[in-house]
Design a protein around this motif. Structure first.
Motif, PDB file in Angstrom:
ATOM      1  N   GLY A   1     -88.572  57.578  81.882  1.00  0.00           N
ATOM      2  CA  GLY A   1     -87.894  56.284  81.781  1.00  0.00           C
ATOM      3  C   GLY A   1     -86.511  56.519  81.201  1.00  0.00           C
ATOM      4  O   GLY A   1     -85.783  57.388  81.657  1.00  0.00           O
ATOM      5  N   ASP A   2     -86.184  55.768  80.155  1.00  0.00           N
ATOM      6  CA  ASP A   2     -84.868  55.937  79.541  1.00  0.00           C
ATOM      7  C   ASP A   2     -84.933  56.676  78.204  1.00  0.00           C
ATOM      8  O   ASP A   2     -83.993  56.661  77.429  1.00  0.00           O
ATOM      9  N   LYS A   3     -86.052  57.351  77.952  1.00  0.00           N
ATOM     10  CA  LYS A   3     -86.219  58.071  76.695  1.00  0.00           C
ATOM     11  C   LYS A   3     -86.414  59.564  76.954  1.00  0.00           C
ATOM     12  O   LYS A   3     -87.049  59.954  77.924  1.00  0.00           O
ATOM     13  N   VAL A   4     -85.861  60.364  76.062  1.00  0.00           N
ATOM     14  CA  VAL A   4     -85.986  61.814  76.155  1.00  0.00           C
ATOM     15  C   VAL A   4     -86.945  62.286  75.063  1.00  0.00           C
ATOM     16  O   VAL A   4     -86.784  61.954  73.893  1.00  0.00           O
ATOM     17  N   TYR A   5     -87.949  63.037  75.471  1.00  0.00           N
ATOM     18  CA  TYR A   5     -88.920  63.619  74.551  1.00  0.00           C
ATOM     19  C   TYR A   5     -88.666  65.117  74.493  1.00  0.00           C
ATOM     20  O   TYR A   5     -88.193  65.706  75.452  1.00  0.00           O
ATOM     21  N   LEU A   6     -89.001  65.715  73.360  1.00  0.00           N
ATOM     22  CA  LEU A   6     -88.805  67.150  73.183  1.00  0.00           C
ATOM     23  C   LEU A   6     -90.148  67.859  73.170  1.00  0.00           C
ATOM     24  O   LEU A   6     -91.064  67.448  72.464  1.00  0.00           O
ATOM     25  N   PHE A   7     -90.246  68.922  73.957  1.00  0.00           N
ATOM     26  CA  PHE A   7     -91.427  69.766  73.968  1.00  0.00           C
ATOM     27  C   PHE A   7     -91.038  71.087  73.323  1.00  0.00           C
ATOM     28  O   PHE A   7     -90.211  71.832  73.857  1.00  0.00           O
ATOM     29  N   LYS A   8     -91.605  71.347  72.153  1.00  0.00           N
ATOM     30  CA  LYS A   8     -91.268  72.556  71.403  1.00  0.00           C
ATOM     31  C   LYS A   8     -91.885  73.781  72.072  1.00  0.00           C
ATOM     32  O   LYS A   8     -93.020  73.737  72.528  1.00  0.00           O
ATOM     33  N   LEU A   9     -91.129  74.858  72.102  1.00  0.00           N
ATOM     34  CA  LEU A   9     -91.568  76.089  72.746  1.00  0.00           C
ATOM     35  C   LEU A   9     -91.891  77.204  71.750  1.00  0.00           C
ATOM     36  O   LEU A   9     -92.106  78.339  72.150  1.00  0.00           O
TER      37      LEU A   9
ATOM     38  N   HIS B   1     -98.581  56.508  73.670  1.00  0.00           N
ATOM     39  CA  HIS B   1     -98.589  55.054  73.906  1.00  0.00           C
ATOM     40  C   HIS B   1     -97.293  54.616  74.581  1.00  0.00           C
ATOM     41  O   HIS B   1     -97.321  53.839  75.545  1.00  0.00           O
ATOM     42  N   GLU B   2     -96.152  55.118  74.084  1.00  0.00           N
ATOM     43  CA  GLU B   2     -94.860  54.769  74.684  1.00  0.00           C
ATOM     44  C   GLU B   2     -94.814  55.161  76.155  1.00  0.00           C
ATOM     45  O   GLU B   2     -94.370  54.378  77.001  1.00  0.00           O
ATOM     46  N   ILE B   3     -95.254  56.372  76.460  1.00  0.00           N
ATOM     47  CA  ILE B   3     -95.218  56.866  77.837  1.00  0.00           C
ATOM     48  C   ILE B   3     -96.154  56.044  78.717  1.00  0.00           C
ATOM     49  O   ILE B   3     -95.811  55.677  79.842  1.00  0.00           O
ATOM     50  N   TYR B   4     -97.334  55.750  78.202  1.00  0.00           N
ATOM     51  CA  TYR B   4     -98.320  54.941  78.942  1.00  0.00           C
ATOM     52  C   TYR B   4     -97.721  53.580  79.294  1.00  0.00           C
ATOM     53  O   TYR B   4     -97.817  53.124  80.434  1.00  0.00           O
ATOM     54  N   GLU B   5     -97.055  52.962  78.330  1.00  0.00           N
ATOM     55  CA  GLU B   5     -96.436  51.657  78.583  1.00  0.00           C
ATOM     56  C   GLU B   5     -95.270  51.791  79.566  1.00  0.00           C
ATOM     57  O   GLU B   5     -95.115  50.984  80.477  1.00  0.00           O
ATOM     58  N   THR B   6     -94.432  52.805  79.378  1.00  0.00           N
ATOM     59  CA  THR B   6     -93.286  53.025  80.254  1.00  0.00           C
ATOM     60  C   THR B   6     -93.711  53.241  81.699  1.00  0.00           C
ATOM     61  O   THR B   6     -93.040  52.794  82.623  1.00  0.00           O
ATOM     62  N   CYS B   7     -94.839  53.915  81.875  1.00  0.00           N
ATOM     63  CA  CYS B   7     -95.329  54.236  83.223  1.00  0.00           C
ATOM     64  C   CYS B   7     -96.189  53.130  83.802  1.00  0.00           C
ATOM     65  O   CYS B   7     -96.955  53.363  84.748  1.00  0.00           O
ATOM     66  N   GLY B   8     -96.093  51.936  83.263  1.00  0.00           N
ATOM     67  CA  GLY B   8     -96.835  50.806  83.816  1.00  0.00           C
ATOM     68  C   GLY B   8     -98.333  50.889  83.553  1.00  0.00           C
ATOM     69  O   GLY B   8     -99.127  50.514  84.404  1.00  0.00           O
ATOM     70  N   LYS B   9     -98.675  51.407  82.386  1.00  0.00           N
ATOM     71  CA  LYS B   9    -100.085  51.557  81.992  1.00  0.00           C
ATOM     72  C   LYS B   9    -100.854  52.384  83.005  1.00  0.00           C
ATOM     73  O   LYS B   9    -101.935  52.029  83.432  1.00  0.00           O
ATOM     74  N   SER B  10    -100.233  53.491  83.370  1.00  0.00           N
ATOM     75  CA  SER B  10    -100.831  54.379  84.362  1.00  0.00           C
ATOM     76  C   SER B  10    -100.703  55.800  83.914  1.00  0.00           C
ATOM     77  O   SER B  10     -99.748  56.186  83.281  1.00  0.00           O
TER      78      SER B  10
END
Length: 80
Positions: free
Chosen positions: A16-24, A71-80
């Protein structure tokens, strides 16, 4: 295409319009591996779709090392 920069210890994932960080880092990847096994066991025991959704959200929280990210991602993706 995913392009991984060897100069960064994180990967940016835009949803969506948010950037998440995946630590390596090795420590985070080890935690993800350990938690993934636990989440898989929970999924095998889950008896409902609602429980599966909650486990998926928790998994995203662990992967992204950010409480509430699932939760944020679930909501952003239309509860999918």
């Amino acid at each position: 295409m995913v392009k991984i920069s060897l100069k960064k210890a994180v990967e940016e994932i835009e949803i969506g319009d948010k950037v998440y960080l995946f630590k390596l880092s090795d420590a985070h990847l080890k935690r993800v591996s350990n938690e993934s096994k636990k989440m898989q066991e929970k999924l095998e025991k889950a008896k409902s779709t609602e429980k599966n959704v909650e486990i998926a959200k928790q998994t995203l929280d662990v992967f992204l090392d950010q409480e509430g990210a699932g939760h944020e991602i679930y909501e952003t993706c239309g509860k999918s």
